[in-house]
Design a protein around this motif. Structure first.
Motif, PDB file in Angstrom:
ATOM      1  N   UNK A 128       0.815  -1.218   0.000  1.00  0.00           N
ATOM      2  CA  UNK A 128       0.000   0.000   0.000  1.00  0.00           C
ATOM      3  C   UNK A 128       0.848   1.268   0.000  1.00  0.00           C
ATOM      4  N   UNK A 129       2.138   1.132   0.231  1.00  0.00           N
ATOM      5  CA  UNK A 129       3.028   2.293   0.177  1.00  0.00           C
ATOM      6  C   UNK A 129       3.645   2.529  -1.184  1.00  0.00           C
ATOM      7  N   UNK A 130       3.247   1.733  -2.173  1.00  0.00           N
ATOM      8  CA  UNK A 130       3.862   1.803  -3.502  1.00  0.00           C
ATOM      9  C   UNK A 130       3.192   2.863  -4.380  1.00  0.00           C
ATOM     10  N   UNK A 151       1.020   3.148 -21.052  1.00  0.00           N
ATOM     11  CA  UNK A 151      -0.267   3.318 -21.732  1.00  0.00           C
ATOM     12  C   UNK A 151      -0.920   1.977 -22.033  1.00  0.00           C
ATOM     13  N   UNK A 152      -0.110   1.005 -22.433  1.00  0.00           N
ATOM     14  CA  UNK A 152      -0.649  -0.325 -22.722  1.00  0.00           C
ATOM     15  C   UNK A 152      -1.305  -0.931 -21.486  1.00  0.00           C
ATOM     16  N   UNK A 153      -0.723  -0.692 -20.324  1.00  0.00           N
ATOM     17  CA  UNK A 153      -1.216  -1.324 -19.103  1.00  0.00           C
ATOM     18  C   UNK A 153      -2.422  -0.592 -18.495  1.00  0.00           C
ATOM     19  N   UNK A 154      -2.390   0.740 -18.470  1.00  0.00           N
ATOM     20  CA  UNK A 154      -3.431   1.462 -17.737  1.00  0.00           C
ATOM     21  C   UNK A 154      -4.313   2.339 -18.625  1.00  0.00           C
ATOM     22  N   UNK A 155      -4.016   2.386 -19.935  1.00  0.00           N
ATOM     23  CA  UNK A 155      -4.846   3.163 -20.844  1.00  0.00           C
ATOM     24  C   UNK A 155      -4.346   4.595 -21.008  1.00  0.00           C
ATOM     25  N   UNK A 175      -3.243   3.256  -8.452  1.00  0.00           N
ATOM     26  CA  UNK A 175      -2.525   2.407  -9.407  1.00  0.00           C
ATOM     27  C   UNK A 175      -3.205   1.052  -9.561  1.00  0.00           C
ATOM     28  N   UNK A 176      -3.737   0.528  -8.469  1.00  0.00           N
ATOM     29  CA  UNK A 176      -4.450  -0.756  -8.561  1.00  0.00           C
ATOM     30  C   UNK A 176      -5.766  -0.592  -9.313  1.00  0.00           C
ATOM     31  N   UNK A 177      -6.466   0.477  -9.046  1.00  0.00           N
ATOM     32  CA  UNK A 177      -7.741   0.725  -9.732  1.00  0.00           C
ATOM     33  C   UNK A 177      -7.541   0.865 -11.235  1.00  0.00           C
ATOM     34  N   UNK A 178      -6.419   1.435 -11.640  1.00  0.00           N
ATOM     35  CA  UNK A 178      -6.142   1.635 -13.064  1.00  0.00           C
ATOM     36  C   UNK A 178      -5.539   0.391 -13.716  1.00  0.00           C
ATOM     37  N   UNK A 179      -5.182  -0.622 -12.924  1.00  0.00           N
ATOM     38  CA  UNK A 179      -4.677  -1.870 -13.500  1.00  0.00           C
ATOM     39  C   UNK A 179      -3.164  -2.004 -13.504  1.00  0.00           C
TER      40      UNK A 179
END
Length: 256
Positions: A128-130, A151-155, A175-179
């Motif tokens: 969670x600190x990342x 961009x490929x990973x998160x759009x 970052x997790x929500x965006x993938x």
């Protein structure tokens, strides 16, 4: 192992290869570390005994601080700039070409090229600190080489948010929500337990199926050998600007 100047190490066990990098300046990435990292990933990729690769850095606070400011400050020509930023291109291309799935262990903050490494991994597990930041525009160079991977990973939308608001941290939950991250863990022990579980599962899976899956994941990136080196050329020119030189000098003075 030269801890004063950083290192890249490889440990193999039961079909799992763990590649670790370290640099005393918050795991930043000078050219030497980039070269050794790309070489290690390539070598493990062609090792028929390896079924899964874990990419990690040493320490607890920072996964990767991105490009080494010491080396950025020393660049004097466009050719030298292109060569330095091509180091990131070599690492990203080695990761995408490795037939094994790559798990990234993100134990702390990611900046610039560190975000690129997390994005290029096939599965990133973080704490969670990342928190993440693409600071390149603030430096005056822009996230050109790592951009395609992020961009490929998160759009495009999330990538543009990171790239434009270059002075602002985004929390790990964002970052997790965006993938970017597949999992978040409150404790390092929980992260490591999850990585161990997944790596063991993959090490016992069909390597043929894994290769086919990796191929599917990375379809459409066959032109990245050329694209990322062109992007490195752009960054190599921008790093010579008065704006960037002044920013780096101010940053170095703050650290003294």
């Amino acid at each position: 192992m030269d801890n004063d100047h950083g290192y890249v190490s490889v440990h193999r066990s039961h079909g799992i290869s763990t590649i670790e990098f370290y640099h005393p300046q918050s795991n930043s990435l000078p050219g030497k570390i980039l070269h050794e990292l790309a070489e290690a990933i390539h070598n493990e990729g062609i090792n028929a005994d390896i079924k899964v690769i874990i990419l990690r850095s040493a320490g607890e606070k920072t996964f990767c601080a991105g490009a080494s400011f010491e080396e950025l400050a020393a660049i004097q020509t466009e050719a030298a700039g292109e060569q330095f930023f091509s180091g990131f291109a070599h690492v990203i291309n080695a990761m995408r070409k490795a037939p094994q799935l790559i798990i990234a262990r993100i134990q702390g903050k990611c900046v610039g090229g560190g975000v690129g490494l997390a994005a290029t991994a096939d599965y990133a597990i973080a704490t969670t600190g990342a928190d993440v930041k693409l600071s390149e525009l603030a430096v005056g160079i822009g996230p050109f080489v790592v951009g395609p991977a992020v961009e490929r990973k998160i759009g495009l939308s999330a990538f543009s948010q990171l790239a434009i608001d270059a002075a602002n941290w985004r929390p790990a939950e964002w970052a997790k929500q965006k993938g970017l991250y597949a999992e978040l863990h409150a404790e390092i022990s929980g992260m490591d337990e999850s990585i161990h579980r997944l790596a063991n599962f993959l090490s016992q899976s069909s390597i043929t199926a894994i290769k086919e899956l990796k191929h599917v994941f990375w379809q459409g990136t066959e032109h990245w050998d050329d694209l990322l080196h062109k992007r490195a050329s752009v960054s190599g020119k921008l790093v010579l600007s008065d704006y960037t030189k002044k920013f780096i000098e101010q940053f170095k003075n703050k650290r003294k």
